[in-house]
Scaffold this motif. Structure first.
Motif, mmCIF file in Angstrom:
data_model
loop_
_atom_site.group_PDB
_atom_site.id
_atom_site.type_symbol
_atom_site.label_atom_id
_atom_site.label_comp_id
_atom_site.label_asym_id
_atom_site.label_seq_id
_atom_site.Cartn_x
_atom_site.Cartn_y
_atom_site.Cartn_z
ATOM 1 N N ALA A 165 36.727 28.303 -39.363
ATOM 2 C CA ALA A 165 36.089 27.005 -39.150
ATOM 3 C C ALA A 165 34.560 27.123 -39.205
ATOM 4 O O ALA A 165 33.883 26.278 -39.813
ATOM 5 C CB ALA A 165 36.518 26.415 -37.810
ATOM 6 N N ILE A 166 34.014 28.153 -38.607
ATOM 7 C CA ILE A 166 32.565 28.362 -38.634
ATOM 8 C C ILE A 166 32.095 28.612 -40.059
ATOM 9 O O ILE A 166 31.095 28.034 -40.509
ATOM 10 C CB ILE A 166 32.161 29.520 -37.696
ATOM 11 C CG1 ILE A 166 32.378 29.099 -36.234
ATOM 12 C CG2 ILE A 166 30.708 29.936 -37.938
ATOM 13 C CD1 ILE A 166 32.270 30.244 -35.238
ATOM 14 N N TYR B 32 33.494 27.669 -42.857
ATOM 15 C CA TYR B 32 33.615 26.431 -43.616
ATOM 16 C C TYR B 32 32.462 25.491 -43.277
ATOM 17 O O TYR B 32 31.832 24.914 -44.166
ATOM 18 C CB TYR B 32 34.962 25.758 -43.319
ATOM 19 C CG TYR B 32 35.136 24.455 -44.048
ATOM 20 C CD1 TYR B 32 35.450 24.442 -45.402
ATOM 21 C CD2 TYR B 32 34.974 23.239 -43.392
ATOM 22 C CE1 TYR B 32 35.597 23.254 -46.090
ATOM 23 C CE2 TYR B 32 35.121 22.044 -44.068
ATOM 24 C CZ TYR B 32 35.428 22.054 -45.413
ATOM 25 O OH TYR B 32 35.557 20.872 -46.079
ATOM 26 N N TYR B 33 32.162 25.335 -41.994
ATOM 27 C CA TYR B 33 31.067 24.469 -41.554
ATOM 28 C C TYR B 33 29.737 24.929 -42.155
ATOM 29 O O TYR B 33 28.971 24.121 -42.683
ATOM 30 C CB TYR B 33 30.988 24.453 -40.028
ATOM 31 C CG TYR B 33 29.820 23.647 -39.518
ATOM 32 C CD1 TYR B 33 29.915 22.271 -39.381
ATOM 33 C CD2 TYR B 33 28.618 24.266 -39.191
ATOM 34 C CE1 TYR B 33 28.840 21.528 -38.925
ATOM 35 C CE2 TYR B 33 27.539 23.525 -38.738
ATOM 36 C CZ TYR B 33 27.653 22.160 -38.609
ATOM 37 O OH TYR B 33 26.577 21.427 -38.165
ATOM 38 N N GLN C 112 27.349 22.820 -44.760
ATOM 39 C CA GLN C 112 25.964 22.507 -44.415
ATOM 40 C C GLN C 112 25.012 23.048 -45.471
ATOM 41 O O GLN C 112 24.057 22.376 -45.868
ATOM 42 C CB GLN C 112 25.611 23.057 -43.024
ATOM 43 C CG GLN C 112 26.359 22.390 -41.894
ATOM 44 C CD GLN C 112 26.105 20.893 -41.831
ATOM 45 O OE1 GLN C 112 24.972 20.431 -41.798
ATOM 46 N NE2 GLN C 112 27.179 20.124 -41.829
#
Length: 71
Positions: free
Chosen positions: A44-45, A47-48, A52
């Motif tokens: 998840a990190i 992907y985020y 960004q």
């Protein structure tokens, strides 16, 4: 989706404060998918961060293009 934790780069430990609801959802997802909470959180990190970075590059490109048309 990026998967740098599968690459040759060594993993590091990162402590994160999150709402208890997010922790509960992560635990449920880990159980449902057979993945670890750590794997899912890292994914998840990554992907985020990728999203960004993509947005920032797109914005910078648009600003540069708009500025070049003003001249």
């Amino acid at each position: 989706m990026p998967h740098s934790h599968h690459s040759s780069h060594p993993a590091v430990t990162l402590s994160v404060r999150a709402p208890s609801e997010a922790r509960d959802q992560l635990e449920e997802l880990a159980h449902a998918t057979g993945r670890t909470k750590s794997f899912l959180a890292a994914e998840a990190i990554e992907y985020y961060l990728a999203m960004q970075a993509w947005q920032i590059k797109a914005i910078e490109k648009s600003v540069k293009k708009a500025n070049s048309k003003k001249r």
